[in-house]
Design a protein around this motif. Structure first.
Motif, PDB file in Angstrom:
ATOM      1  N   LEU A 600       0.846  -1.206   0.000  1.00  0.00           N
ATOM      2  CA  LEU A 600       0.000   0.000   0.000  1.00  0.00           C
ATOM      3  C   LEU A 600       0.879   1.252   0.000  1.00  0.00           C
ATOM      4  O   LEU A 600       1.855   1.321   0.762  1.00  0.00           O
ATOM      5  N   PRO A 601       0.582   2.242  -0.846  1.00  0.00           N
ATOM      6  CA  PRO A 601       1.365   3.499  -0.824  1.00  0.00           C
ATOM      7  C   PRO A 601       1.304   4.171   0.544  1.00  0.00           C
ATOM      8  O   PRO A 601       0.405   3.907   1.361  1.00  0.00           O
ATOM      9  N   LEU A 602       2.240   5.084   0.782  1.00  0.00           N
ATOM     10  CA  LEU A 602       2.380   5.703   2.108  1.00  0.00           C
ATOM     11  C   LEU A 602       2.022   7.186   2.141  1.00  0.00           C
ATOM     12  O   LEU A 602       1.779   7.729   3.220  1.00  0.00           O
ATOM     13  N   HIS A 603       1.980   7.834   1.006  1.00  0.00           N
ATOM     14  CA  HIS A 603       1.889   9.293   0.997  1.00  0.00           C
ATOM     15  C   HIS A 603       0.510   9.771   0.521  1.00  0.00           C
ATOM     16  O   HIS A 603      -0.358   8.981   0.160  1.00  0.00           O
ATOM     17  N   GLY A 604       0.353  11.088   0.522  1.00  0.00           N
ATOM     18  CA  GLY A 604      -0.925  11.648   0.091  1.00  0.00           C
ATOM     19  C   GLY A 604      -2.036  11.223   1.023  1.00  0.00           C
ATOM     20  O   GLY A 604      -1.887  11.217   2.263  1.00  0.00           O
ATOM     21  N   ASN A 608      -3.161   9.289   5.906  1.00  0.00           N
ATOM     22  CA  ASN A 608      -4.187   9.656   6.891  1.00  0.00           C
ATOM     23  C   ASN A 608      -5.204   8.535   6.980  1.00  0.00           C
ATOM     24  O   ASN A 608      -5.997   8.334   6.054  1.00  0.00           O
ATOM     25  N   SER A 609      -5.209   7.809   8.073  1.00  0.00           N
ATOM     26  CA  SER A 609      -6.084   6.636   8.194  1.00  0.00           C
ATOM     27  C   SER A 609      -7.561   7.008   8.200  1.00  0.00           C
ATOM     28  O   SER A 609      -8.422   6.181   7.892  1.00  0.00           O
ATOM     29  N   SER A 610      -7.879   8.280   8.533  1.00  0.00           N
ATOM     30  CA  SER A 610      -9.284   8.695   8.519  1.00  0.00           C
ATOM     31  C   SER A 610      -9.765   9.045   7.116  1.00  0.00           C
ATOM     32  O   SER A 610     -10.955   9.218   6.901  1.00  0.00           O
ATOM     33  N   SER A 611      -8.818   9.125   6.162  1.00  0.00           N
ATOM     34  CA  SER A 611      -9.189   9.492   4.796  1.00  0.00           C
ATOM     35  C   SER A 611      -9.217   8.310   3.847  1.00  0.00           C
ATOM     36  O   SER A 611      -9.731   8.422   2.736  1.00  0.00           O
ATOM     37  N   ASP A 618      -7.333  -8.840   1.544  1.00  0.00           N
ATOM     38  CA  ASP A 618      -6.450  -9.689   2.349  1.00  0.00           C
ATOM     39  C   ASP A 618      -5.035  -9.792   1.810  1.00  0.00           C
ATOM     40  O   ASP A 618      -4.136 -10.259   2.510  1.00  0.00           O
ATOM     41  N   LYS A 619      -4.817  -9.367   0.580  1.00  0.00           N
ATOM     42  CA  LYS A 619      -3.495  -9.523  -0.027  1.00  0.00           C
ATOM     43  C   LYS A 619      -2.668  -8.247   0.050  1.00  0.00           C
ATOM     44  O   LYS A 619      -1.580  -8.177  -0.510  1.00  0.00           O
ATOM     45  N   LEU A 620      -3.185  -7.234   0.724  1.00  0.00           N
ATOM     46  CA  LEU A 620      -2.440  -5.982   0.864  1.00  0.00           C
ATOM     47  C   LEU A 620      -1.484  -6.062   2.037  1.00  0.00           C
ATOM     48  O   LEU A 620      -1.747  -6.762   3.028  1.00  0.00           O
ATOM     49  N   CYS A 621      -0.427  -5.275   1.958  1.00  0.00           N
ATOM     50  CA  CYS A 621       0.538  -5.212   3.057  1.00  0.00           C
ATOM     51  C   CYS A 621       1.111  -3.804   3.120  1.00  0.00           C
ATOM     52  O   CYS A 621       0.920  -2.982   2.224  1.00  0.00           O
ATOM     53  N   SER A 626      -1.301   2.699  11.487  1.00  0.00           N
ATOM     54  CA  SER A 626      -2.675   2.764  11.982  1.00  0.00           C
ATOM     55  C   SER A 626      -3.671   1.999  11.118  1.00  0.00           C
ATOM     56  O   SER A 626      -4.782   1.709  11.554  1.00  0.00           O
ATOM     57  N   LEU A 627      -3.272   1.645   9.898  1.00  0.00           N
ATOM     58  CA  LEU A 627      -4.158   0.833   9.045  1.00  0.00           C
ATOM     59  C   LEU A 627      -4.063  -0.655   9.395  1.00  0.00           C
ATOM     60  O   LEU A 627      -4.886  -1.452   8.920  1.00  0.00           O
ATOM     61  N   GLN A 628      -3.064  -1.007  10.194  1.00  0.00           N
ATOM     62  CA  GLN A 628      -2.927  -2.372  10.744  1.00  0.00           C
ATOM     63  C   GLN A 628      -2.878  -3.454   9.665  1.00  0.00           C
ATOM     64  O   GLN A 628      -3.496  -4.512   9.794  1.00  0.00           O
ATOM     65  N   LEU A 629      -2.166  -3.179   8.608  1.00  0.00           N
ATOM     66  CA  LEU A 629      -1.926  -4.192   7.578  1.00  0.00           C
ATOM     67  C   LEU A 629      -0.655  -4.971   7.922  1.00  0.00           C
ATOM     68  O   LEU A 629       0.241  -4.451   8.611  1.00  0.00           O
ATOM     69  N   PRO A 630      -0.544  -6.212   7.453  1.00  0.00           N
ATOM     70  CA  PRO A 630       0.683  -6.968   7.723  1.00  0.00           C
ATOM     71  C   PRO A 630       1.875  -6.339   7.011  1.00  0.00           C
ATOM     72  O   PRO A 630       1.731  -5.653   5.996  1.00  0.00           O
TER      73      PRO A 630
END
Length: 997
Positions: A600-604, A608-611, A618-621, A626-630
């Motif tokens: 998953l990208p980190l910027h933009g 912001n986990s609320s956005s 299930d295949k994202l990491c 705060s998004l609690q992905l593996p």
């Protein structure tokens, strides 16, 4: 005897000589007075209206000056509608023969001089539609011949002088649209000659004086838009000559007496709307046989409507909306039959009452002139009668939020002048008739929340002026006809959500280049998202959730720079989430419950986990914690690669080569920088188009004054045409001003990296040497066809401009909020604008708003704080818009921008600048509007232009109240009490959506 007559003749001749000499002397005093007046008047056209006021001709021949034939004294000054400004000289009081002073429709300011009271021959004083300030001079009471005082549409304060009661010849007092206070003087009842009293839209309080009932000659009484309370005094019913009675937008209460309609046999206009009247409408209303307009909207009238309207053959407009009318009787709607005799009827509005029963077939017999048929928000049931197709001049047909059943009649296709057709919130069934395609002028179709079925007819593609279509929450099925996506006029929204639509999204979706919001969520769409969606360059909201879409997110969506809300959740989308989504101005991104994989990208917006929402993939990491992905697995490198001798040589060789290239590039760059000492050092050259001084000179016809479109503290703005770009605005810095260079650097630095649909696009920053060897700095922007917001909110008298309505103002509010939210929350570093005001908001050809002028902008780095070097020290914005904490030396902050936005929003709603002369002694625009809100009287402080709208009144009023609350919340005195721009955007989006439900 002869000697006596001789003496008498000589005496008469002597008197004539003395009189002539006196008149000649007084001629000189008139001449001097006119020149004194001219010295205070500004003529924007130079040698225009007052060019003839010179010594080459007698003043009686000057434009706008009329003299008496016998004594050659000035009797009339007529300078109306000439675009004049300045002040009215006290020397006007020396024109003692003056009978008419006509200065209306200009922009004169200052006070009305007391000396005007010396004009004892004056009959008409007409100063309306100017900017006069101060109090109404009581000295006018000395002008005993006055018949007409017309001073409406100014900025006058204070009270109506009690002394006016001595003006026994007065026929007209017009003081409407000022800032007058106090009560309506009882003494006015003594002016028995009075025929017209217009005091609407001031701040008068108290009750209507009984004494007004003594004005037997009164034909016009206008008291609307004040704070008058109490009941209508019984004495008012003695004014049998009235033909205009307007008491609307006050706090009057009580019921109308049974004999009300019998007391005004000549009444043509009756406006009682938006008060607190109660009880039943008296049957005697049917005796107002001369009536053209009857307005009872926005009260608490109740009970059965039993008025027989058949004698009102002149009636054009009947407003009964927003009351509690209705009884539930079986013949509830019988009153409509009597209206079929009103052949001139144009508007019939009963929206927002408790009417029950069915809509009878004889509605088709109503006037063929009817253009507004507003029956929404009642409890009507049964079918919509096919006879409604007889009303061929309808432009607005509102039947929403009732209990209508059955189909939409196909006869609706006969209404070829229809512009808005509102049916949402009923229980209609059947199909959308193919004849809908005959509505060639339709701009809005609202059929949501019904039980409509079948397919969307392809004939809807014939509605080439459609800007909004809402079909959500029906049972529509089949594919979306490509013809719908070829209606290029669609701009506000297209909502097909919550239906049973199937098939793929047609590639023609890309033809909706002006569309702002598209919602096709919760259907059965399949296939891939077409890449052509990227051609929807105006799209801000795209909702495709709850379908069966598959494939990946198209790479072409990278170019949808204006996108704010994107929801693709609950589909079958797969592949990696593209990193270009980081660069979009997304406020909310929902990708949940798909089959995306990878990191998953980190910027933009991903920061912001609320956005952002990515649940159910299930295949994202990766991503922010705060998004609690593996965690993503670490890629293992092939050890043999590093231990291969050939590869070692290759790696070393490549490294050396890379270092050599880097060193040579650095040397080249430093040499080039040294050579180009006159180029702009603060920006990389490739950031902007390179334009020379000569090109700018040619583009502006050598900076001709005819191309000058604006001027400010730091320079001048010209319109120009560049070959490779087209129309541009060129801001040439005045480098004599010590802050100009700092402003130039601040603006270039702020705009070099930010790109947003609602920010002015800078073409280039030009720093060079002109042909005389002088330093030259300019900024080149995209040209905005519709000028700035200032000119739309406060047009000059000689400006021809269409009305600036509520929807346009809401659109501006949303656009500016998006821009500020982007600057505050999505830029790195954060940009603080520091000078938000109407003149810095520009409107393009589609009336999209763009925030500009970053000359005072500050950049905020979390580690370093505010970059003070980015603008001139000590400059804190513009008086009235700058946050109060700046005045006590507080640091610039995004909360200061929020304050400016709040003031701006209140200005758009009230039409009053924060620097208006009424705001004195602690009163400001925030308090002014806040007090009105506390008294449930917001409509009294609003710009009347936004109340003149075809929007359903309840929706309009809810929108206005919500906007007022946002404006107040943003302009709170304490920074910590103000909203943040993200919340502002969210609230405005809710308001915008509610306006079109």
């Amino acid at each position: 005897m002869m000697s006596f007559w001789l003496v008498l003749q000589q005496l008469a001749l002597l008197i004539l000589i003395i009189t002539t000499d006196a008149l000649n002397n007084n001629n000189e005093s008139d001449h001097a007075a006119l020149l004194a007046m001219k010295s205070k008047i500004l003529d924007p056209f130079g040698g225009g209206a007052l060019s003839s006021w010179n010594e080459s001709s007698h003043f009686c021949n000057w434009e706008g000056v009329v003299c008496g034939k016998r004594h050659k004294r000035v009797t009339i000054i007529h300078l109306s509608s000439l675009g004049l400004s300045g002040t009215l000289s006290p020397h006007v009081g020396n024109l003692t023969f003056l009978r008419r002073l006509l200065l209306n429709n200009n922009t004169f300011h200052g006070e009305i001089p007391n000396e005007i009271g010396g004009l004892y021959r004056l009959k008409a004083l007409v100063l309306r539609r100017n900017s006069f300030q101060g109090r109404i001079p009581s000295s006018l009471s000395r002008c005993s011949n006055l018949m007409n005082i017309s001073i409406g549409f100014n900025n006058l304060v204070g009270t109506i002088p009690e002394e006016f009661s001595s003006l026994s010849m007065l026929k007209e007092i017009s003081v409407h649209y000022n800032n007058l206070t106090g009560g309506i003087p009882k003494s006015l009842g003594n002016i028995t000659s009075l025929e017209e009293f217009s005091a609407a839209y001031n701040h008068f309080a108290g009750t209507i004086p009984n004494n007004l009932g003594q004005l037997k000659n009164l034909v016009f009484l206008g008291l609307a838009g004040n704070q008058i309370s109490g009941m209508i005094p019984s004495s008012l019913y003695n004014l049998s000559n009235l033909n205009f009675l307007s008491l609307s937008f006050n706090h009057l209460h009580g019921s109308l007496p049974p004999y009300f309609g019998n007391m005004f046999p000549h009444l043509k206009i009756l406006q009682l709307h938006y008060n607190n009247f109660t009880g039943q409408l008296p049957n005697s209303i049917g005796n107002l046989t001369k009536a053209k307009t009857l307005a009872f909207s926005g009260n608490e009238f109740s009970g059965k409507l039993t008025v027989d309207f058949r004698k009102l053959v002149n009636l054009r407009r009947l407003y009964l909306d927003s009351n509690n009318l209705g009884s539930g009787d079986f013949d509830e709607m019988h009153f409509l039959e009597s209206l079929t005799n009103c052949n001139s009827l144009e508007v019939l509005n009963i929206h927002g009452n408790q009417f029950r029963g069915v809509l009878p077939d004889f509605v088709g017999n109503l006037s063929s002139n009817l253009y507004c048929f507003g029956f929404s928000s009642n409890q009507l049931q049964g079918r919509i009668p096919p006879t409604i197709g007889n009303l061929v001049n309808l432009s607005l047909l509102g039947l929403s939020y009732n209990r209508f059943t059955g189909p939409i009649p196909s006869t609706i296709g006969k209404l070829q002048k229809l512009q808005r057709f509102v049916l949402q919130g009923n229980q209609l069934s059947g199909t959308i008739p193919v004849s809908i395609g005959n509505l060639s002028l339709i701009i809005g179709l609202y059929f949501s929340n019904n039980n409509l079925e079948g397919t969307i007819p392809s004939s809807i593609g014939n509605c080439k002026r459609l800007i909004a279509l809402n079909l959500e929450q029906n049972n529509l099925s089949g594919t979306i006809p490509k013809e719908l996506f070829q209606v290029s006029s669609l701009s506000i929204f297209l909502d097909l959500s919550d239906n049973n639509l199937s098939g793929p999204l047609p590639s023609e979706i890309g033809e909706l280049k002006s569309l702002v919001a598209l919602d096709i969520s919760n259907n059965n769409l399949s296939g891939e998202i077409p890449g052509s969606v990227s051609s929807c360059t105006s799209l801000e909201s795209l909702f495709l959730q709850g379908n069966m879409l598959q494939g990946s997110i198209p790479n072409s969506m990278e170019f949808m720079r204006g996108l704010q809300f994107l929801d693709l959740s609950s589909n079958n989308l797969s592949g990696q989430i593209p990193t270009f989504l980081e660069k979009l101005s997304l406020i909310n991104l929902n990708l949940s419950f798909n089959d995306f994989n990878g990191e998953l990208p980190l910027h933009g917006t991903f920061a912001n986990s609320s956005s952002v929402s990515v649940y159910g993939n299930d295949k994202l990491c990766g991503g922010i914690p705060s998004l609690q992905l593996p965690r993503c697995p670490v890629k293992k490198l092939n050890r043999n690669f590093f231990f291969s001798s050939k590869r070692i040589y290759a790696i070393v060789g490549a490294s050396i080569l890379g270092i050599l290239i880097l060193i040579s590039s650095l040397v080249f760059y430093l040499r080039k920088r040294k050579r180009e000492s006159t180029t702009l050092k603060l920006l990389p050259k490739e950031s902007f188009v390179q334009i020379s001084y000569g090109e700018l000179l040619n583009a502006t016809d050598e900076f001709s004054s005819s191309n000058l479109i604006g001027a400010g503290g730091f320079g001048f703005v010209y319109r120009g045409v560049l070959d490779q770009i087209g129309d541009v605005a060129i801001k040439v810095l005045n480098l004599v001003n010590p802050g100009a260079t700092r402003s130039f650097i601040a603006e270039c630095k702020a705009l070099k990296s930010i790109r947003h649909r609602n920010l002015v696009k800078i073409v280039t920053c030009c720093s060079s040497i002109d042909f005389q060897g002088n330093e030259f700095k300019a900024l080149v922007y995209e040209f905005m066809m519709n000028g700035n917001l200032e000119k739309w909110l406060h047009p000059s008298q000689n400006t021809s401009r269409s009305e600036f309505n509520l929807l346009q103002r809401l659109r501006v509010a949303i656009d500016v909020a998006f821009a500020l939210d982007y600057l505050h929350n999505q830029c790195e570093p954060t940009v603080i604008h520091c000078d938000l005001k109407p003149s810095n908001i520009l409107l393009d050809q589609q009336m999209v708003s763009h925030v500009g002028d970053f000359g005072l902008a500050r950049l905020y780095h979390p580690e370093m704080g505010i970059s003070h070097h980015s603008s001139s020290m000590g400059v804190i914005g513009t008086v009235g818009y700058a946050a109060p904490e700046y005045g006590i030396g507080s640091e610039m902050s995004i909360k200061g921008d929020v304050y400016s936005y709040g003031v701006l929003l209140l200005e758009m709603l009230t039409g009053k600048r924060p620097t208006d002369l009424m705001f004195v002694n602690g009163l400001n625009i925030h308090n002014f509007v806040g007090q009105a809100l506390a008294k449930n009287a917001v409509e009294l402080v609003l710009d009347q232009a936004i109340l003149k709208s075809d929007i359903v009144i309840s929706q309009r009023d809810n929108c206005l109240i919500a906007l007022v609350k946002i404006g107040l919340a943003c302009s709170e005195e304490l920074p910590q009490n103000r909203m943040c721009m993200t919340d502002v955007v969210r609230e405005l989006q809710h308001i915008n959506k509610a306006m079109f439900k």
